[in-house]
Design a protein around this motif. Structure first.
Motif, PDB file in Angstrom:
ATOM      1  N   LEU A 101     -59.505 -39.650  -2.623  1.00  0.00           N
ATOM      2  CA  LEU A 101     -60.162 -38.677  -1.618  1.00  0.00           C
ATOM      3  C   LEU A 101     -59.971 -37.293  -2.583  1.00  0.00           C
ATOM      4  CD1 LEU A 101     -58.096 -39.584   1.571  1.00  0.00           C
ATOM      5  CD2 LEU A 101     -60.410 -39.610   1.330  1.00  0.00           C
ATOM      6  N   ALA A 102     -58.968 -37.079  -3.419  1.00  0.00           N
ATOM      7  CA  ALA A 102     -58.851 -35.946  -4.164  1.00  0.00           C
ATOM      8  C   ALA A 102     -60.343 -35.702  -5.191  1.00  0.00           C
ATOM      9  CB  ALA A 102     -57.597 -35.825  -4.857  1.00  0.00           C
ATOM     10  N   GLY A 103     -60.430 -36.828  -5.576  1.00  0.00           N
ATOM     11  CA  GLY A 103     -61.571 -37.010  -6.530  1.00  0.00           C
ATOM     12  C   GLY A 103     -62.814 -36.660  -5.738  1.00  0.00           C
ATOM     13  N   ALA A 104     -63.188 -37.250  -4.623  1.00  0.00           N
ATOM     14  CA  ALA A 104     -64.231 -37.035  -4.112  1.00  0.00           C
ATOM     15  C   ALA A 104     -64.547 -35.421  -3.609  1.00  0.00           C
ATOM     16  CB  ALA A 104     -64.438 -38.072  -2.658  1.00  0.00           C
ATOM     17  N   TYR A 105     -63.245 -34.863  -3.223  1.00  0.00           N
ATOM     18  CA  TYR A 105     -63.203 -33.494  -2.893  1.00  0.00           C
ATOM     19  C   TYR A 105     -63.520 -32.618  -4.199  1.00  0.00           C
ATOM     20  CZ  TYR A 105     -61.052 -28.789  -2.035  1.00  0.00           C
ATOM     21  OH  TYR A 105     -60.829 -27.463  -1.735  1.00  0.00           O
ATOM     22  N   THR A 106     -62.911 -33.233  -5.392  1.00  0.00           N
ATOM     23  CA  THR A 106     -63.497 -32.457  -6.631  1.00  0.00           C
ATOM     24  C   THR A 106     -64.633 -32.216  -7.066  1.00  0.00           C
ATOM     25  OG1 THR A 106     -61.128 -32.973  -7.449  1.00  0.00           O
ATOM     26  CG2 THR A 106     -62.814 -32.117  -9.294  1.00  0.00           C
ATOM     27  N   VAL A 107     -65.477 -33.513  -6.753  1.00  0.00           N
ATOM     28  CA  VAL A 107     -66.893 -33.514  -7.030  1.00  0.00           C
ATOM     29  C   VAL A 107     -67.662 -32.534  -6.095  1.00  0.00           C
ATOM     30  CG1 VAL A 107     -68.992 -35.034  -6.757  1.00  0.00           C
ATOM     31  CG2 VAL A 107     -66.916 -35.904  -7.661  1.00  0.00           C
ATOM     32  N   THR A 108     -67.301 -32.627  -4.704  1.00  0.00           N
ATOM     33  CA  THR A 108     -67.882 -31.677  -3.702  1.00  0.00           C
ATOM     34  C   THR A 108     -67.742 -30.301  -4.169  1.00  0.00           C
ATOM     35  OG1 THR A 108     -67.250 -33.343  -1.950  1.00  0.00           O
ATOM     36  CG2 THR A 108     -68.086 -31.155  -1.284  1.00  0.00           C
ATOM     37  N   MET A 109     -66.685 -29.862  -4.543  1.00  0.00           N
ATOM     38  CA  MET A 109     -66.288 -28.455  -5.021  1.00  0.00           C
ATOM     39  C   MET A 109     -66.881 -28.226  -6.307  1.00  0.00           C
ATOM     40  SD  MET A 109     -64.664 -27.501  -2.336  1.00  0.00           S
ATOM     41  CE  MET A 109     -64.294 -25.793  -3.066  1.00  0.00           C
ATOM     42  N   THR A 110     -66.937 -29.069  -7.009  1.00  0.00           N
ATOM     43  CA  THR A 110     -67.946 -28.800  -8.465  1.00  0.00           C
ATOM     44  C   THR A 110     -69.383 -28.791  -7.998  1.00  0.00           C
ATOM     45  OG1 THR A 110     -66.374 -30.296  -9.619  1.00  0.00           O
ATOM     46  CG2 THR A 110     -68.489 -29.781 -10.555  1.00  0.00           C
ATOM     47  N   PHE A 111     -70.019 -29.362  -7.192  1.00  0.00           N
ATOM     48  CA  PHE A 111     -71.356 -28.986  -6.652  1.00  0.00           C
ATOM     49  C   PHE A 111     -71.377 -27.610  -6.215  1.00  0.00           C
ATOM     50  CE2 PHE A 111     -74.148 -28.627  -3.182  1.00  0.00           C
ATOM     51  CZ  PHE A 111     -75.217 -29.098  -3.525  1.00  0.00           C
ATOM     52  N   LEU A 112     -70.520 -27.080  -5.159  1.00  0.00           N
ATOM     53  CA  LEU A 112     -70.373 -25.949  -4.687  1.00  0.00           C
ATOM     54  C   LEU A 112     -70.224 -24.804  -5.600  1.00  0.00           C
ATOM     55  CD1 LEU A 112     -68.408 -26.771  -1.239  1.00  0.00           C
ATOM     56  CD2 LEU A 112     -70.933 -26.473  -1.627  1.00  0.00           C
ATOM     57  N   VAL A 113     -69.418 -24.974  -6.596  1.00  0.00           N
ATOM     58  CA  VAL A 113     -69.065 -23.965  -7.764  1.00  0.00           C
ATOM     59  C   VAL A 113     -70.084 -23.749  -8.601  1.00  0.00           C
ATOM     60  CG1 VAL A 113     -68.032 -23.592  -9.557  1.00  0.00           C
ATOM     61  CG2 VAL A 113     -66.630 -24.240  -7.684  1.00  0.00           C
ATOM     62  N   ALA A 114     -70.832 -24.605  -8.785  1.00  0.00           N
ATOM     63  CA  ALA A 114     -72.184 -24.772  -9.546  1.00  0.00           C
ATOM     64  C   ALA A 114     -73.439 -23.947  -9.009  1.00  0.00           C
ATOM     65  CB  ALA A 114     -72.697 -26.036 -10.025  1.00  0.00           C
ATOM     66  N   GLU A 115     -73.398 -24.171  -7.705  1.00  0.00           N
ATOM     67  CA  GLU A 115     -74.448 -23.666  -6.856  1.00  0.00           C
ATOM     68  C   GLU A 115     -74.267 -22.216  -6.900  1.00  0.00           C
ATOM     69  OE1 GLU A 115     -77.250 -24.808  -5.018  1.00  0.00           O
ATOM     70  OE2 GLU A 115     -77.221 -26.249  -6.483  1.00  0.00           O
ATOM     71  N   ARG A 116     -73.070 -21.656  -6.635  1.00  0.00           N
ATOM     72  CA  ARG A 116     -72.744 -20.333  -6.523  1.00  0.00           C
ATOM     73  C   ARG A 116     -73.093 -19.628  -8.000  1.00  0.00           C
ATOM     74  NH1 ARG A 116     -67.184 -19.168  -3.090  1.00  0.00           N
ATOM     75  NH2 ARG A 116     -68.253 -19.236  -1.191  1.00  0.00           N
ATOM     76  N   LEU A 117     -72.915 -20.548  -9.036  1.00  0.00           N
ATOM     77  CA  LEU A 117     -73.194 -19.799 -10.276  1.00  0.00           C
ATOM     78  C   LEU A 117     -74.509 -19.795 -10.666  1.00  0.00           C
ATOM     79  CD1 LEU A 117     -70.607 -21.415 -12.987  1.00  0.00           C
ATOM     80  CD2 LEU A 117     -71.120 -19.021 -12.545  1.00  0.00           C
ATOM     81  N   GLN A 118     -75.498 -20.894 -10.258  1.00  0.00           N
ATOM     82  CA  GLN A 118     -76.785 -20.835 -10.359  1.00  0.00           C
ATOM     83  C   GLN A 118     -77.491 -21.935  -9.349  1.00  0.00           C
ATOM     84  OE1 GLN A 118     -78.685 -19.349 -12.727  1.00  0.00           O
ATOM     85  NE2 GLN A 118     -80.500 -20.052 -11.587  1.00  0.00           N
ATOM     86  N   PRO A 119     -78.223 -21.434  -8.445  1.00  0.00           N
ATOM     87  CA  PRO A 119     -78.629 -22.301  -7.266  1.00  0.00           C
ATOM     88  C   PRO A 119     -79.343 -23.358  -8.170  1.00  0.00           C
ATOM     89  CG  PRO A 119     -78.824 -20.002  -6.515  1.00  0.00           C
ATOM     90  CD  PRO A 119     -78.256 -20.151  -8.097  1.00  0.00           C
TER      91      PRO A 119
END
Length: 220
Positions: A2-20
Protein backbone atom coordinates in the motif's frame (compact mmCIF):
# COMPACT_ATOMS: atom_id res chain seq x y z
CA UNK A 1 2.51 -2.72 -0.93
CA UNK A 2 0.00 0.00 0.00
CA UNK A 3 2.84 2.40 0.84
CA UNK A 4 4.46 1.55 -2.50
CA UNK A 5 1.25 2.19 -4.44
CA UNK A 6 0.82 5.47 -2.59
CA UNK A 7 4.41 6.48 -3.40
CA UNK A 8 3.90 5.80 -7.12
CA UNK A 9 0.70 7.86 -7.12
CA UNK A 10 2.33 10.78 -5.30
CA UNK A 11 5.34 10.61 -7.64
CA UNK A 12 2.92 11.04 -10.54
CA UNK A 13 1.30 14.06 -8.85
CA UNK A 14 4.61 15.73 -7.95
CA UNK A 15 5.88 15.35 -11.53
CA UNK A 16 2.65 16.78 -12.87
CA UNK A 17 3.07 19.83 -10.66
CA UNK A 18 6.61 20.28 -11.90
CA UNK A 19 5.83 19.78 -15.57
CA UNK A 20 2.36 18.82 -16.86
CA UNK A 21 2.61 15.63 -18.86
CA UNK A 22 5.59 14.17 -17.02
CA UNK A 23 3.61 12.34 -14.36
CA UNK A 24 3.24 9.11 -16.31
CA UNK A 25 6.93 9.14 -17.19
CA UNK A 26 7.96 9.64 -13.57
CA UNK A 27 5.68 6.87 -12.30
CA UNK A 28 6.78 4.56 -15.11
CA UNK A 29 10.49 5.08 -14.42
CA UNK A 30 9.88 4.40 -10.74
CA UNK A 31 8.11 1.13 -11.56
CA UNK A 32 11.03 0.09 -13.77
CA UNK A 33 13.52 0.46 -10.92
CA UNK A 34 14.33 -2.95 -9.37
CA UNK A 35 15.27 -1.56 -5.96
CA UNK A 36 11.93 0.23 -5.65
CA UNK A 37 10.05 -2.94 -6.57
CA UNK A 38 12.09 -4.81 -3.97
CA UNK A 39 11.17 -2.26 -1.30
CA UNK A 40 7.51 -2.05 -2.29
CA UNK A 41 6.89 -5.79 -2.39
CA UNK A 42 8.96 -6.71 0.65
CA UNK A 43 8.41 -6.34 4.37
CA UNK A 44 10.27 -3.51 6.06
CA UNK A 45 10.20 -0.03 7.50
CA UNK A 46 11.74 1.85 4.58
CA UNK A 47 8.72 2.07 2.28
CA UNK A 48 6.63 4.09 4.78
CA UNK A 49 9.52 6.56 5.06
CA UNK A 50 9.58 6.87 1.26
CA UNK A 51 5.83 7.59 1.37
CA UNK A 52 6.42 10.32 3.96
CA UNK A 53 9.22 11.81 1.85
CA UNK A 54 7.17 12.02 -1.35
CA UNK A 55 4.29 13.52 0.66
CA UNK A 56 6.63 16.27 1.86
CA UNK A 57 7.72 16.99 -1.73
CA UNK A 58 4.09 17.20 -2.82
CA UNK A 59 3.35 19.67 -0.01
CA UNK A 60 6.45 21.72 -0.79
CA UNK A 61 5.21 22.30 -4.34
CA UNK A 62 1.75 23.33 -3.15
CA UNK A 63 0.69 27.00 -3.12
CA UNK A 64 2.07 28.74 -0.03
CA UNK A 65 3.91 25.62 1.20
CA UNK A 66 5.33 27.25 4.34
CA UNK A 67 1.82 28.04 5.58
CA UNK A 68 0.31 24.72 4.51
CA UNK A 69 3.09 22.64 6.09
CA UNK A 70 3.06 24.25 9.52
CA UNK A 71 1.10 21.29 10.89
CA UNK A 72 1.96 18.54 8.43
CA UNK A 73 5.76 18.83 8.61
CA UNK A 74 6.12 18.22 12.37
CA UNK A 75 3.51 15.43 12.26
CA UNK A 76 5.27 13.68 9.37
CA UNK A 77 8.71 14.15 10.94
CA UNK A 78 7.61 12.71 14.27
CA UNK A 79 5.91 9.85 12.42
CA UNK A 80 9.17 9.12 10.58
CA UNK A 81 10.99 8.97 13.92
CA UNK A 82 8.54 6.53 15.47
CA UNK A 83 8.54 4.36 12.34
CA UNK A 84 12.28 4.26 11.61
CA UNK A 85 14.00 5.87 14.58
CA UNK A 86 16.88 8.32 13.99
CA UNK A 87 17.19 7.08 10.39
CA UNK A 88 13.71 8.37 9.59
CA UNK A 89 14.65 11.81 10.86
CA UNK A 90 17.87 11.89 8.84
CA UNK A 91 16.04 11.00 5.63
CA UNK A 92 13.03 13.29 5.97
CA UNK A 93 14.91 16.12 7.68
CA UNK A 94 17.72 16.02 5.12
CA UNK A 95 15.22 16.02 2.27
CA UNK A 96 13.48 19.08 3.71
CA UNK A 97 16.66 21.00 4.44
CA UNK A 98 18.19 20.23 1.04
CA UNK A 99 15.01 21.25 -0.77
CA UNK A 100 14.71 24.70 0.83
CA UNK A 101 18.45 25.46 0.84
CA UNK A 102 18.67 24.83 -2.91
CA UNK A 103 15.46 26.84 -3.36
CA UNK A 104 17.20 29.69 -1.51
CA UNK A 105 14.11 30.20 0.59
CA UNK A 106 15.87 31.16 3.81
CA UNK A 107 12.61 31.95 5.60
CA UNK A 108 11.47 28.38 4.98
CA UNK A 109 14.87 27.03 6.07
CA UNK A 110 14.54 28.91 9.36
CA UNK A 111 10.89 28.04 10.01
CA UNK A 112 11.21 24.37 9.10
CA UNK A 113 14.46 24.18 11.06
CA UNK A 114 12.77 25.49 14.19
CA UNK A 115 9.78 23.21 13.66
CA UNK A 116 12.03 20.20 13.14
CA UNK A 117 14.09 21.05 16.22
CA UNK A 118 11.00 21.26 18.41
CA UNK A 119 9.62 18.02 16.96
CA UNK A 120 12.86 16.17 17.52
CA UNK A 121 13.21 17.51 21.03
CA UNK A 122 9.74 16.15 21.81
CA UNK A 123 9.73 12.76 20.06
CA UNK A 124 12.96 11.34 21.57
CA UNK A 125 11.80 12.55 24.98
CA UNK A 126 8.58 10.56 24.65
CA UNK A 127 10.54 7.61 23.31
CA UNK A 128 12.97 7.80 26.25
CA UNK A 129 10.08 7.59 28.73
CA UNK A 130 8.41 4.72 26.85
CA UNK A 131 11.63 2.67 26.57
CA UNK A 132 12.46 3.12 30.25
CA UNK A 133 8.91 2.20 31.21
CA UNK A 134 9.16 -1.04 29.21
CA UNK A 135 12.71 -2.19 29.89
CA UNK A 136 14.56 0.33 32.00
CA UNK A 137 18.07 1.57 31.33
CA UNK A 138 19.20 -1.78 29.89
CA UNK A 139 16.70 -1.50 27.02
CA UNK A 140 17.67 2.14 26.45
CA UNK A 141 21.36 1.22 26.19
CA UNK A 142 20.48 -1.53 23.71
CA UNK A 143 18.54 0.99 21.62
CA UNK A 144 21.53 3.36 21.58
CA UNK A 145 23.85 0.51 20.65
CA UNK A 146 21.74 -1.01 17.87
CA UNK A 147 20.22 2.12 16.33
CA UNK A 148 23.07 4.61 16.70
CA UNK A 149 26.38 3.16 17.90
CA UNK A 150 26.44 0.15 15.58
CA UNK A 151 26.03 2.38 12.53
CA UNK A 152 29.39 4.09 13.00
CA UNK A 153 32.42 2.10 11.98
CA UNK A 154 35.12 2.26 9.34
CA UNK A 155 33.70 1.98 5.86
CA UNK A 156 33.87 3.43 2.37
CA UNK A 157 32.21 6.80 2.82
CA UNK A 158 32.03 7.19 -0.98
CA UNK A 159 30.03 3.99 -1.41
CA UNK A 160 26.81 5.70 -2.47
CA UNK A 161 28.58 7.98 -4.93
CA UNK A 162 30.86 5.32 -6.43
CA UNK A 163 28.59 2.28 -6.55
CA UNK A 164 25.18 3.19 -5.19
CA UNK A 165 23.67 5.23 -8.00
CA UNK A 166 24.45 2.59 -10.60
CA UNK A 167 22.22 0.14 -8.74
CA UNK A 168 19.21 2.35 -9.39
CA UNK A 169 19.24 2.56 -13.17
CA UNK A 170 17.00 3.54 -14.84
CA UNK A 171 15.71 5.97 -12.21
CA UNK A 172 19.04 7.73 -11.72
CA UNK A 173 20.17 8.24 -15.30
CA UNK A 174 16.96 8.10 -17.35
CA UNK A 175 15.00 10.43 -15.08
CA UNK A 176 17.86 12.89 -14.61
CA UNK A 177 18.70 12.91 -18.29
CA UNK A 178 15.09 13.48 -19.25
CA UNK A 179 14.63 16.39 -16.87
CA UNK A 180 17.86 18.09 -17.83
CA UNK A 181 17.18 17.81 -21.57
CA UNK A 182 13.61 19.08 -21.62
CA UNK A 183 13.55 22.10 -23.90
CA UNK A 184 10.12 23.11 -22.64
CA UNK A 185 11.42 23.55 -19.10
CA UNK A 186 11.36 27.30 -18.63
CA UNK A 187 13.96 27.31 -15.90
CA UNK A 188 16.42 24.74 -14.66
CA UNK A 189 16.02 26.39 -11.25
CA UNK A 190 12.89 24.29 -10.84
CA UNK A 191 15.14 21.24 -10.59
CA UNK A 192 17.52 22.57 -7.95
CA UNK A 193 15.26 21.96 -4.92
CA UNK A 194 14.76 18.30 -5.91
CA UNK A 195 18.49 17.84 -6.46
CA UNK A 196 19.07 19.30 -3.01
CA UNK A 197 16.43 17.00 -1.53
CA UNK A 198 18.36 14.03 -2.96
CA UNK A 199 21.97 15.09 -2.41
CA UNK A 200 21.88 16.33 1.18
CA UNK A 201 20.47 13.07 2.63
CA UNK A 202 22.95 11.08 0.52
CA UNK A 203 25.85 13.16 1.89
CA UNK A 204 24.64 12.80 5.47
CA UNK A 205 24.00 9.08 5.05
CA UNK A 206 27.56 8.66 3.74
CA UNK A 207 28.99 9.58 7.14
CA UNK A 208 27.91 6.46 9.11
CA UNK A 209 29.66 3.24 8.24
CA UNK A 210 26.44 1.19 8.09
CA UNK A 211 25.15 1.55 4.54
CA UNK A 212 22.41 -0.25 2.67
CA UNK A 213 21.16 0.43 -0.84
CA UNK A 214 17.60 0.45 0.44
CA UNK A 215 18.36 3.73 2.22
CA UNK A 216 19.33 5.29 -1.09
CA UNK A 217 16.19 3.82 -2.62
CA UNK A 218 14.04 5.71 -0.14
CA UNK A 219 15.68 9.00 -1.09
CA UNK A 220 15.51 8.52 -4.86
Amino acid sequence: ILAGAYTVTMTFLVAERLQPGDGKLAAGVLLLTPEFIHLATGVGLDMPIAAIGITLLYLFYAPDPVHNCRLWFPLLTVSAFFIRGPMGVVLTGGLTAGFWIMDRNWRAVFLFGISGFVSMATAPGIWYVVVHAQGGNALWQEFLRSQIGSRFYDSNHWEYFVNGFFAFAPVTFLATGNLLSREKMKSQAKLLPILGAVLLPVIVMSIPGCKHLRYLGVIL
